[in-house]
Design an enzyme around this catalytic site. Structure first.
Site, PDB file in Angstrom:
ATOM      1  N   TYR A 109     -31.709   3.183  -9.893  1.00  0.00           N
ATOM      2  CA  TYR A 109     -32.011   3.535 -11.299  1.00  0.00           C
ATOM      3  C   TYR A 109     -31.746   2.335 -12.206  1.00  0.00           C
ATOM      4  O   TYR A 109     -32.585   1.993 -13.057  1.00  0.00           O
ATOM      5  CB  TYR A 109     -31.179   4.744 -11.746  1.00  0.00           C
ATOM      6  CG  TYR A 109     -31.388   5.066 -13.214  1.00  0.00           C
ATOM      7  CD1 TYR A 109     -32.607   5.560 -13.672  1.00  0.00           C
ATOM      8  CD2 TYR A 109     -30.382   4.830 -14.152  1.00  0.00           C
ATOM      9  CE1 TYR A 109     -32.826   5.824 -15.017  1.00  0.00           C
ATOM     10  CE2 TYR A 109     -30.584   5.089 -15.504  1.00  0.00           C
ATOM     11  CZ  TYR A 109     -31.808   5.585 -15.936  1.00  0.00           C
ATOM     12  OH  TYR A 109     -32.018   5.827 -17.274  1.00  0.00           O
ATOM     13  N   SER A 154     -32.041   1.357 -21.341  1.00  0.00           N
ATOM     14  CA  SER A 154     -30.766   2.060 -21.110  1.00  0.00           C
ATOM     15  C   SER A 154     -29.638   1.051 -21.027  1.00  0.00           C
ATOM     16  O   SER A 154     -29.871  -0.125 -20.711  1.00  0.00           O
ATOM     17  CB  SER A 154     -30.830   2.834 -19.786  1.00  0.00           C
ATOM     18  OG  SER A 154     -29.561   3.364 -19.460  1.00  0.00           O
TER      19      SER A 154
HETATM   20  P1  NDP Z   1     -35.311  14.260 -20.035  1.00  0.00           P
HETATM   21  O1  NDP Z   1     -35.244  14.610 -18.602  1.00  0.00           O
HETATM   22  O2  NDP Z   1     -34.840  15.264 -21.031  1.00  0.00           O
HETATM   23  O3  NDP Z   1     -36.788  13.790 -20.426  1.00  0.00           O
HETATM   24  C1  NDP Z   1     -37.563  13.001 -19.578  1.00  0.00           C
HETATM   25  C2  NDP Z   1     -39.010  13.090 -20.012  1.00  0.00           C
HETATM   26  O4  NDP Z   1     -39.796  12.247 -19.156  1.00  0.00           O
HETATM   27  C3  NDP Z   1     -39.555  14.493 -19.885  1.00  0.00           C
HETATM   28  O5  NDP Z   1     -40.352  14.781 -21.010  1.00  0.00           O
HETATM   29  C4  NDP Z   1     -40.409  14.427 -18.641  1.00  0.00           C
HETATM   30  O6  NDP Z   1     -41.499  15.331 -18.766  1.00  0.00           O
HETATM   31  C5  NDP Z   1     -40.911  12.992 -18.706  1.00  0.00           C
HETATM   32  N1  NDP Z   1     -41.375  12.497 -17.420  1.00  0.00           N
HETATM   33  C6  NDP Z   1     -40.659  12.336 -16.280  1.00  0.00           C
HETATM   34  N2  NDP Z   1     -41.455  11.914 -15.299  1.00  0.00           N
HETATM   35  C7  NDP Z   1     -42.707  11.797 -15.816  1.00  0.00           C
HETATM   36  C8  NDP Z   1     -43.970  11.426 -15.299  1.00  0.00           C
HETATM   37  N3  NDP Z   1     -44.113  11.065 -14.013  1.00  0.00           N
HETATM   38  N4  NDP Z   1     -45.049  11.424 -16.123  1.00  0.00           N
HETATM   39  C9  NDP Z   1     -44.904  11.789 -17.418  1.00  0.00           C
HETATM   40  N5  NDP Z   1     -43.748  12.169 -17.970  1.00  0.00           N
HETATM   41  C10 NDP Z   1     -42.660  12.173 -17.180  1.00  0.00           C
HETATM   42  O7  NDP Z   1     -34.443  12.909 -20.172  1.00  0.00           O
HETATM   43  P2  NDP Z   1     -34.224  11.915 -21.401  1.00  0.00           P
HETATM   44  O8  NDP Z   1     -34.866  12.411 -22.618  1.00  0.00           O
HETATM   45  O9  NDP Z   1     -32.793  11.602 -21.431  1.00  0.00           O
HETATM   46  O10 NDP Z   1     -34.980  10.632 -20.834  1.00  0.00           O
HETATM   47  C11 NDP Z   1     -35.941   9.916 -21.581  1.00  0.00           C
HETATM   48  C12 NDP Z   1     -35.772   8.433 -21.293  1.00  0.00           C
HETATM   49  O11 NDP Z   1     -34.491   8.019 -21.740  1.00  0.00           O
HETATM   50  C13 NDP Z   1     -35.853   8.042 -19.820  1.00  0.00           C
HETATM   51  O12 NDP Z   1     -36.594   6.851 -19.701  1.00  0.00           O
HETATM   52  C14 NDP Z   1     -34.392   7.780 -19.444  1.00  0.00           C
HETATM   53  O13 NDP Z   1     -34.279   6.876 -18.391  1.00  0.00           O
HETATM   54  C15 NDP Z   1     -33.873   7.208 -20.745  1.00  0.00           C
HETATM   55  N6  NDP Z   1     -32.445   7.250 -20.966  1.00  0.00           N
HETATM   56  C16 NDP Z   1     -31.750   8.414 -20.914  1.00  0.00           C
HETATM   57  C17 NDP Z   1     -30.392   8.427 -21.166  1.00  0.00           C
HETATM   58  C18 NDP Z   1     -29.560   9.656 -21.052  1.00  0.00           C
HETATM   59  O14 NDP Z   1     -28.314   9.547 -20.910  1.00  0.00           O
HETATM   60  N7  NDP Z   1     -30.134  10.834 -21.136  1.00  0.00           N
HETATM   61  C19 NDP Z   1     -29.680   7.193 -21.533  1.00  0.00           C
HETATM   62  C20 NDP Z   1     -30.512   6.017 -21.549  1.00  0.00           C
HETATM   63  C21 NDP Z   1     -31.838   6.068 -21.299  1.00  0.00           C
HETATM   64  P3  NDP Z   1     -42.162  16.215 -17.599  1.00  0.00           P
HETATM   65  O15 NDP Z   1     -41.079  16.540 -16.623  1.00  0.00           O
HETATM   66  O16 NDP Z   1     -42.711  17.392 -18.337  1.00  0.00           O
HETATM   67  O17 NDP Z   1     -43.223  15.328 -17.042  1.00  0.00           O
HETATM   68  C1  8X3 Z   2     -29.007   6.816 -18.629  1.00  0.00           C
HETATM   69  C2  8X3 Z   2     -27.599   6.454 -18.945  1.00  0.00           C
HETATM   70  O1  8X3 Z   2     -25.399   5.711 -17.861  1.00  0.00           O
HETATM   71  O2  8X3 Z   2     -26.478   7.710 -16.970  1.00  0.00           O
HETATM   72  O3  8X3 Z   2     -29.807   5.677 -18.544  1.00  0.00           O
HETATM   73  O4  8X3 Z   2     -27.391   5.539 -16.529  1.00  0.00           O
HETATM   74  S1  8X3 Z   2     -26.685   6.347 -17.496  1.00  0.00           S
END
Ligand code: NDP
Ligand code: 8X3
Length: 254
Positions: free
Chosen positions: A153, A140
């Site tokens: 985070y 991220s």
């Molecule tokens: P979502 O919440 O849409 O997706 C998160 C996914 O992670 C879900 O499929 C969830 O599935 C899974 N997950 C969470 N906890 C667990 C666990 N303990 N075991 C297995 N699966 C798990 O968010 P994003 O798609 O945005 O996030 C995906 C990644 O991208 C993360 O690592 C996040 O930090 C990163 N990210 C996101 C950004 C954003 O702005 N959205 C920016 C930069 C990075 P379930 O709940 O079914 O287990």
């Molecule tokens: C997710 C992007 O800026 O909300 O990693 O932390 S931010």
């Protein structure tokens, strides 16, 4: 034919957002998919869709990446993984450390750091033995810059960055590639999860600006995964045009 056709691609956190979008992109390329998350019903609905649209080969399984034993047992049933996408992750809360909830910290550290390590530990030995493979972490912008209320985070995402660099060093010479894709703001369930389901608070993150979509990130992940074997994209920062840094976001607010 795509370089990714018939490759075994394992995606953690494929039940929504970036992980789900990546599953769709890899399925289009003809990859064989191994998808996990905790919400198996969502994974199964996705799998049915991918089979219908792309005739994709998809296996789903419920897995909580925080559970080291469950991860090890589940990964033992997988074929040799060609691409591991360490995507499962979450944020909880946006508060100063002195107000933080210990349960939120545990969840973030256990998922984003230890979960990613559990899965990497379980999958890497077969890759090393095969002399090839690709681990792609979803980091991220929060792993490059800290912002107020994001100490823990951001700390987890800085850890992902350090682990990716360390893995690249440890695996140099084995043929296994390690990449880190670092998105800025992406409109997924992420913000709703951060605010424990409060949609009004969640919407503020994307107010007045155009965020990335999961599909935008998936395009970059696919590009990283489809470089020829002698090329390793170490780090890739992907930002919305409206975002210049973690805190510098242009918002058209009336
Ligand atoms: P979502 O919440 O849409 O997706 C998160 C996914 O992670 C879900 O499929 C969830 O599935 C899974 N997950 C969470 N906890 C667990 C666990 N303990 N075991 C297995 N699966 C798990 O968010 P994003 O798609 O945005 O996030 C995906 C990644 O991208 C993360 O690592 C996040 O930090 C990163 N990210 C996101 C950004 C954003 O702005 N959205 C920016 C930069 C990075 P379930 O709940 O079914 O287990
Ligand atoms: C997710 C992007 O800026 O909300 O990693 O932390 S931010």
């Amino acid at each position: 034919m795509s370089l990714l056709a018939e490759k075994n691609v394992f995606i953690t956190g494929a039940s929504s957002g970036i992980g789900e979008a990546c599953a769709r992109s890899f399925a289009k390329e003809g990859a064989h998919l191994w998808l996990c998350a905790r919400r198996l019903d969502r994974l199964n609905t996705l799998a049915e869709d991918l089979k219908a649209k792309f005739d994709a080969k998809v296996q789903t399984f419920a897995l909580d990446v925080r559970d080291a034993k469950a991860v090890s047992e589940a990964c033992a049933t997988l074929p040799c993984v060609d691409v591991l996408l360490n995507n499962a992750g979450l944020s909880r809360g946006l508060v100063s450390v002195e107000e933080g909830l210990l349960s939120d910290w545990d969840e973030m550290i256990e998922t984003n750091v230890k979960g990613l390590l559990h899965v990497s530990r379980a999958v890497l030995p077969a890759m090393v033995k095969a002399g090839e493979g690709h681990v792609i972490h979803i980091g991220s912008i929060a792993g490059r810059e800290v912002y107020p209320g994001g100490a823990v985070y951001c700390g987890t995402k800085y850890a992902v960055k350090a682990i990716a660099e360390g893995m690249r060093m440890d695996l140099c010479g084995t043929g296994v590639r390690v990449s880190c894709v670092d998105p800025g703001l992406v409109n997924t369930e992420f913000s709703r999860v951060r605010f424990h389901g409060d949609q009004t608070k969640a919407d503020v993150a994307y107010q007045g600006m155009t965020p990335l979509s999961g599909e935008d990130v998936a395009e970059s992940v696919l590009w990283v995964a489809s470089r020829p074997p002698h090329i390793n994209v170490g780090d890739l920062l992907l930002l919305p045009t409206d975002q210049a840094s973690a805190q510098r976001v242009h918002r058209r607010l009336s």
